[in-house]
Design a protein around this motif. Structure first.
Motif, PDB file in Angstrom:
ATOM      1  N   VAL A 161       0.854  -1.195   0.000  1.00 43.25           N
ATOM      2  CA  VAL A 161       0.000   0.000   0.000  1.00 43.25           C
ATOM      3  C   VAL A 161       0.888   1.242   0.000  1.00 43.25           C
ATOM      4  O   VAL A 161       1.766   1.402   0.860  1.00 43.25           O
ATOM      5  CB  VAL A 161      -0.934   0.000   1.228  1.00 43.25           C
ATOM      6  N   LYS A 162       0.647   2.134  -0.952  1.00 44.83           N
ATOM      7  CA  LYS A 162       1.426   3.357  -1.079  1.00 44.83           C
ATOM      8  C   LYS A 162       0.598   4.615  -0.839  1.00 44.83           C
ATOM      9  O   LYS A 162       1.164   5.680  -0.580  1.00 44.83           O
ATOM     10  CB  LYS A 162       2.066   3.424  -2.473  1.00 44.83           C
ATOM     11  N   TYR A 163      -0.715   4.482  -0.935  1.00 48.51           N
ATOM     12  CA  TYR A 163      -1.555   5.663  -0.698  1.00 48.51           C
ATOM     13  C   TYR A 163      -2.979   5.209  -0.348  1.00 48.51           C
ATOM     14  O   TYR A 163      -3.470   4.207  -0.888  1.00 48.51           O
ATOM     15  CB  TYR A 163      -1.603   6.573  -1.932  1.00 48.51           C
ATOM     16  N   MET A 164      -3.586   5.959   0.565  1.00 53.00           N
ATOM     17  CA  MET A 164      -5.002   5.776   0.902  1.00 53.00           C
ATOM     18  C   MET A 164      -5.582   7.155   1.201  1.00 53.00           C
ATOM     19  O   MET A 164      -4.961   7.952   1.916  1.00 53.00           O
ATOM     20  CB  MET A 164      -5.194   4.892   2.144  1.00 53.00           C
ATOM     21  N   ASN A 165      -6.748   7.441   0.636  1.00 52.95           N
ATOM     22  CA  ASN A 165      -7.395   8.697   1.011  1.00 52.95           C
ATOM     23  C   ASN A 165      -8.263   8.473   2.249  1.00 52.95           C
ATOM     24  O   ASN A 165      -8.382   7.363   2.780  1.00 52.95           O
ATOM     25  CB  ASN A 165      -8.191   9.282  -0.156  1.00 52.95           C
ATOM     26  N   GLN A 166      -8.885   9.551   2.723  1.00 51.85           N
ATOM     27  CA  GLN A 166      -9.624   9.479   3.984  1.00 51.85           C
ATOM     28  C   GLN A 166     -10.834   8.554   3.883  1.00 51.85           C
ATOM     29  O   GLN A 166     -11.179   7.856   4.848  1.00 51.85           O
ATOM     30  CB  GLN A 166     -10.073  10.884   4.399  1.00 51.85           C
ATOM     31  N   ILE A 167     -11.479   8.514   2.727  1.00 53.79           N
ATOM     32  CA  ILE A 167     -12.631   7.630   2.564  1.00 53.79           C
ATOM     33  C   ILE A 167     -12.193   6.177   2.646  1.00 53.79           C
ATOM     34  O   ILE A 167     -12.854   5.335   3.275  1.00 53.79           O
ATOM     35  CB  ILE A 167     -13.353   7.895   1.232  1.00 53.79           C
TER      36      ILE A 167
END
Length: 562
Positions: free
Chosen positions: A159-165
């Motif tokens: 995992v390199k990125y996750m937004n708040q949703i």
């Protein structure tokens, strides 16, 4: 130098923090920055002070030396500052060895300037870093503001990125999920089997194309909650077209499913309403047809019956049968009997249709009288003793002497009992028994209810009679018990012989000429309507070679005036 200075009106708002442990170099950097139009907010000479100043002053950019005094170096400070504050950092250092560069690269710096620093290089590095930071912040704000969850992984499925949703849906914070395996953070299962399915991002990388989530997929959150999700995953490519990872956009599908189910339910209700309206229209047409047909049929049938009676009178008065040879006179008498019997059957069918129509329209006039069942019922049963004896059946009545009077319509009740007795005589095998029993049940409390359908009210409806007519030697299959009250439904005996024609010599006409014995196929249907019309219930049970019809009637009825 002139071109650089002309841009100063665009960059005066850029606030820069210098982190340098050599004072002279720090002052030179400050002069160069101010000459280029930037604002230097402060100078720090250690990693700890750099972190503190960054938190207090929130500069737009940090120029970070790698080798600093103290336990931490610039790379460690840069990593913490970026993690906490997201401030772009440019390394300014005299070290360009491979290990230092590799360590610095892991912190994703926005530039790398080797000492000694020249103004032109410094300006280009700062503007490039600011432009890159602005673009990344724009993309990041777009991703953060999306209503769908976004997860980005590399080709190793880290995992390199996750937004708040995505954080909210999965239950994972990005800081905890970063560099974790995708299948640990985003676990998907089939809704029906609850078995894990292949993550669409894996499929997108393998197939090198966009992959959509299947129907009825659940996301298992970090705490084990299951959420329906939908959407797609697509591979990410660099400028050379090589796949560098994948991105998945997904959303909570709960509301869409609820809306879909509501729409489906509304559509089903609409279809049911249409079907009900069509059924009502069909039933009305059927009732109108039956009513009109019944009235139209009754007149010619009555005329035929009258003509038969007149023909019999003429034959008797002129002794025609006496003057003919015996075989001829017997045939004439037989054929007249057939005509009379069939005419009666059709008249009874018409009467049943008309009576059912009257029951449906609730216009049948009730005549309520006290009925003493202990004296009235045996008289009704007596009329069927001859039929039972002819069929070699035993018919008996069991009724107590101290029953209260039943207030009801005596004609309707007589028709109900007669039809049930005829039905029992018709289907009970020889040497079997038909029994009529009456029970009265009285409870401590009584109450008054109103039936709006029949304009009747039941007084003391907690007290009621049960009239049971059972016959042995016959059993109705369970599948047919719910259908015997349907119009024209007939139970087919297990062992049947081919039905004889009325014109065959071996055919025997009924010995008892009783009106309801016509076997029109509407008897039990009419019985149920009559029972309901006087606010009663009727049910049938059949097992262990015994069939029982149970009629339950309230103790008293009264007509309600509107």
């Amino acid at each position: 130098m002139t071109n650089i200075c002309t841009e100063t009106h665009k960059i005066r708002t850029v606030r820069v923090l210098i982190v340098e442990d050599e004072y002279i170099l720090a002052i030179n950097l400050q002069e160069s920055l101010e000459l280029l139009g930037y604002t230097v907010v402060d100078i720090a000479d250690s990693a700890e002070l750099a972190i503190e100043k960054s938190t207090q002053l929130l500069p737009n950019l940090i120029l970070m030396d790698i080798r600093l005094r103290g336990e931490k170096d610039g790379i460690q400070a840069a990593e913490q500052i970026w993690h906490n504050l997201q401030i772009p950092i440019i390394y300014v250092t005299g070290h360009s060895d491979q290990s230092t560069v590799e360590r610095a690269t892991l912190t994703f710096p926005f530039g790398y300037i080797l000492k000694p620093v020249r103004e032109q290089e410094l300006y280009v590095a700062i503007q490039t870093a600011l432009n890159r930071y602005e673009r990344e912040q724009f993309l990041s704000s777009v991703l953060r503001g999306m209503g769908d969850g976004v997860i980005v992984v590399d080709t190793q499925l880290r995992v390199k990125y996750m937004n708040q949703i995505a954080e909210a849906l999965t239950g994972w914070r990005f800081n905890d999920a970063k560099d974790q395996n995708l299948t640990d953070v985003l676990r998907l299962i089939d809704e029906q089997s609850l078995h894990s399915i292949q993550n669409p991002m894996i499929s997108a990388i393998e197939k090198e194309t966009t992959v959509y989530l299947g129907d009825r997929i659940l996301l298992v959150t970090k705490d084990g909650t299951m959420i329906p999700v939908a959407d797609s995953a697509t591979p990410l490519r660099n400028n050379n077209g090589e796949i560098t990872g994948a991105v998945m956009v997904f959303r909570d599908d709960t509301q869409r499913r609820l809306l879909e189910e509501r729409n489906l339910a509304a559509e089903r209700n609409r279809q049911l309403e249409i079907q009900m309206a069509e059924m009502q229209r069909f039933n009305q047409l059927k009732e109108d047809f039956l009513t009109a047909t019944s009235y139209e049929m009754r007149t010619p049938l009555s005329n035929i019956k009258m003509a038969i009676s007149m023909l019999e009178n003429v034959i008797n008065q002129q002794d025609i049968l006496q003057s003919t040879v015996p075989p001829v006179s017997v045939s004439i008498g037989r054929y007249l009997g057939i005509i009379r019997h069939e005419c009666e059957r059709e008249l009874n069918l018409v009467d049943d249709l008309l009576n059912m129509r009257i029951m449906d329209t609730e216009t049948y006039p009730l005549e309520l009288v006290p009925i003493h069942l202990q004296s009235w019922l045996p008289e009704i049963v007596k009329d069927f003793q001859e039929i039972a004896q002819a069929h070699k059946q035993a018919l008996e009545v069991n009724i107590a002497d101290n029953l209260p009077a039943l207030f009801s319509d005596v004609n309707i009740l007589a028709r109900i009992v007669s039809e049930l007795l005829l039905n029992a005589c018709r289907y009970t095998p020889p040497h079997e028994r038909i029994t009529v029993t009456v029970h009265f049940y009285q409870k401590s409390k009584s109450f008054k209810t109103q039936d709006t359908q029949s304009d009747l009210s039941s007084v003391a409806s907690s007290s009621y009679f049960q009239i049971r007519i059972n016959n042995s030697g016959v059993e109705i299959p369970l599948a047919e018990q719910s259908q015997i009250f349907e119009p024209f439904y007939r139970i087919v005996p297990k062992k049947t012989t081919e039905k004889l024609s009325v014109f065959e010599q071996s055919y025997q006409l009924p010995m008892i000429d009783y009106a309801p014995s016509s076997d029109t196929g509407l008897g039990l249907t009419l019985v149920k309507k009559l029972v309901q019309y006087i606010q009663g219930t009727i049910e049938v049970t059949s097992s262990h070679n015994l069939t029982t019809f149970t009629v339950q009637l309230p103790l008293s009825l009264s007509i309600v005036k509107k």
